[in-house]
Design a protein around this motif. Structure first.
Motif, short mmCIF file in Angstrom:
data_model
loop_
_atom_site.label_atom_id
_atom_site.label_comp_id
_atom_site.label_asym_id
_atom_site.label_seq_id
_atom_site.Cartn_x
_atom_site.Cartn_y
_atom_site.Cartn_z
N GLY A 235 0.78 -1.23 0.00
CA GLY A 235 0.00 0.00 0.00
C GLY A 235 0.81 1.28 0.00
N ARG A 236 2.13 1.19 -0.14
CA ARG A 236 2.97 2.40 -0.10
C ARG A 236 2.87 3.18 -1.41
NH1 ARG A 236 8.67 1.43 3.11
NH2 ARG A 236 7.84 0.17 4.82
N ASP A 237 3.04 4.50 -1.29
CA ASP A 237 3.04 5.39 -2.45
C ASP A 237 4.36 6.14 -2.51
OD1 ASP A 237 0.29 4.91 -3.27
OD2 ASP A 237 -0.30 6.06 -1.50
N ALA A 238 4.72 6.60 -3.71
CA ALA A 238 5.93 7.40 -3.89
C ALA A 238 5.76 8.31 -5.09
CB ALA A 238 7.16 6.50 -4.07
N GLY A 239 6.31 9.53 -4.99
CA GLY A 239 6.28 10.48 -6.09
C GLY A 239 7.68 10.70 -6.65
N THR A 240 7.78 11.55 -7.68
CA THR A 240 9.07 11.77 -8.34
C THR A 240 9.38 13.25 -8.54
OG1 THR A 240 8.01 11.51 -10.50
CG2 THR A 240 9.03 9.54 -9.54
N GLY A 241 8.63 14.15 -7.93
CA GLY A 241 8.94 15.57 -8.03
C GLY A 241 8.94 16.08 -9.46
N ASP A 242 9.98 16.83 -9.83
CA ASP A 242 10.09 17.44 -11.16
C ASP A 242 10.78 16.53 -12.17
OD1 ASP A 242 8.76 19.76 -10.65
OD2 ASP A 242 10.54 20.96 -10.26
N LEU A 243 10.92 15.26 -11.86
CA LEU A 243 11.58 14.34 -12.77
C LEU A 243 10.86 14.26 -14.11
CD1 LEU A 243 13.81 12.06 -13.05
CD2 LEU A 243 11.96 10.47 -12.49
N VAL A 244 11.64 14.25 -15.19
CA VAL A 244 11.13 14.06 -16.55
C VAL A 244 11.91 12.91 -17.18
CG1 VAL A 244 10.90 15.09 -18.85
CG2 VAL A 244 10.46 16.47 -16.80
N ILE A 245 11.19 11.97 -17.77
CA ILE A 245 11.81 10.81 -18.42
C ILE A 245 11.55 10.92 -19.92
CG2 ILE A 245 11.92 8.29 -18.51
CD1 ILE A 245 10.30 8.53 -15.72
N ILE A 246 12.62 10.98 -20.68
CA ILE A 246 12.53 11.11 -22.13
C ILE A 246 12.98 9.79 -22.74
CG2 ILE A 246 13.41 12.33 -24.16
CD1 ILE A 246 14.00 14.71 -22.23
N GLU A 247 12.23 9.31 -23.73
CA GLU A 247 12.62 8.08 -24.41
C GLU A 247 12.55 8.28 -25.92
OE1 GLU A 247 11.96 3.25 -24.15
OE2 GLU A 247 10.57 4.60 -23.10
N LEU A 248 13.67 8.06 -26.57
CA LEU A 248 13.76 8.14 -28.02
C LEU A 248 13.58 6.75 -28.59
CD1 LEU A 248 14.45 9.57 -30.70
CD2 LEU A 248 16.89 9.23 -30.14
N LYS A 249 12.57 6.58 -29.44
CA LYS A 249 12.25 5.27 -30.01
C LYS A 249 12.38 5.36 -31.52
CE LYS A 249 8.95 4.92 -26.23
NZ LYS A 249 7.60 4.61 -25.77
N ARG A 250 13.28 4.56 -32.07
CA ARG A 250 13.50 4.62 -33.51
C ARG A 250 13.97 3.27 -34.02
NH1 ARG A 250 19.35 7.68 -34.16
NH2 ARG A 250 20.26 6.95 -32.20
N ASP A 251 13.76 3.04 -35.31
CA ASP A 251 14.25 1.83 -35.96
C ASP A 251 15.70 2.06 -36.37
OD1 ASP A 251 12.07 0.08 -35.86
OD2 ASP A 251 11.07 1.16 -37.47
N GLY A 252 16.63 1.36 -35.71
CA GLY A 252 18.03 1.49 -36.06
C GLY A 252 18.60 2.83 -35.66
N ASN A 253 19.60 3.26 -36.38
CA ASN A 253 20.32 4.49 -36.05
C ASN A 253 20.04 5.60 -37.06
OD1 ASN A 253 21.68 3.56 -33.67
ND2 ASN A 253 23.04 2.37 -34.99
N VAL A 254 18.80 5.79 -37.43
CA VAL A 254 18.44 6.87 -38.34
C VAL A 254 18.73 8.21 -37.66
CG1 VAL A 254 16.66 5.51 -39.50
CG2 VAL A 254 16.05 6.88 -37.50
N PHE A 255 18.93 9.23 -38.50
CA PHE A 255 19.23 10.56 -37.97
C PHE A 255 18.11 11.04 -37.05
CE2 PHE A 255 18.51 15.18 -38.37
CZ PHE A 255 19.67 15.61 -37.72
#
Length: 263
Positions: free
Chosen positions: A187-207
């Protein structure tokens, strides 16, 4: 001006892209690169991305709400695989796109070449009975050798997401913030403040235009698993020593106290 109002204003400057227009950008077999930052740097990133990216828009909204419930074995097999850097490794989750009221059972597999493959089926709700009735147990069994008799809901997260698509439509950039966790076992809760998580999703190593922007802002690649972080923030019974340095870095980055759960 608060960061939230600034973010909304900056998003409004980006050209919109609809879900239908994004239908050909599924990237179900892809490479993922994650970055972590704070809201102040997010505002700077959006300002710099204005001429290279579309912002996903659904019913005039560009910030979407998500709810995800992770399922694991009673001995936390999937958590331990990640903690021990095992490859391939998997996660089982049920994700609801709150604004559109769509829910999917998903299995994510990361192979030993760093590629992530996601498979999913639609389910009517988060409860076990509804998932099993929709074929969820067979689906999970074929991919993980576990059934819904072997796994239980462990950790939930809720967050807001911005999705950007480059003009070439070769990648998606998801930006998650307001991440909050709930542990079903204790039942515990937790927050993350001003944290921002960015995820780049792409096929291979395109520009990727955003890589130059991230370098300019000195935002470097940094692994981040919502499931693992949510687990060690809320469950003191889990093996978590390897996450201590990560907690220190996140605290310095955001000013929010990230601490491993204590008994």
């Amino acid at each position: 001006m608060t960061h939230d109002s600034s973010i909304s204003q900056l998003l409004s400057r980006l050209a919109p892209i609809s879900l239908d227009e994004m239908s050909g950008i599924k990237l179900m077999n892809r490479t993922d690169t994650k970055f972590v930052t704070d809201r102040e740097h997010l505002a700077e990133l959006l300002a710099l991305a204005e001429h290279d990216y579309y912002a996903q828009q659904i019913d005039q909204e560009r910030i979407a709400s998500y709810r995800t419930v992770y399922w694991d074995t009673p001995d936390y097999r999937f958590f331990r695989e990640h903690h021990n850097a095992r490859a391939p490794r998997q996660k089982v989750r049920v994700r609801t796109y709150v604004d559109s009221d769509l829910t999917f059972l998903e299995v994510k597999t990361k192979n030993n070449h760093g590629r992530t493959k996601k498979k999913r089926i639609a389910v009517p709700a988060h409860d076990k009975e509804a998932i099993v009735a929709a074929g969820g147990s067979d689906f999970v069994s074929k991919l993980t050798h576990a059934t819904f008799d072997d796994i239980v809901p462990t950790v939930q997260n809720r967050f807001h997401r911005i999705t950007l698509v480059n003009y070439g439509k070769t990648e998606r950039l998801t930006i998650d913030f307001d991440v909050a966790f709930h542990n079903f076992e204790n039942g515990r809760d937790a927050g993350t403040g001003d944290l921002v998580i960015i995820e780049l999703k792409r096929d291979g190593n395109v520009f990727s235009p955003v890589l130059d922007i991230l370098r300019r802002l000195r935002i470097r690649p940094s692994g981040f698993s919502k499931y693992c972080i949510g687990s060690v923030l809320t469950n003191p019974a889990l093996k978590s020593n390897l996450f201590k340095p990560r907690m220190v870095k996140l605290t310095k980055l955001t000013g929010h106290p990230f601490r491993l759960a204590e008994p």
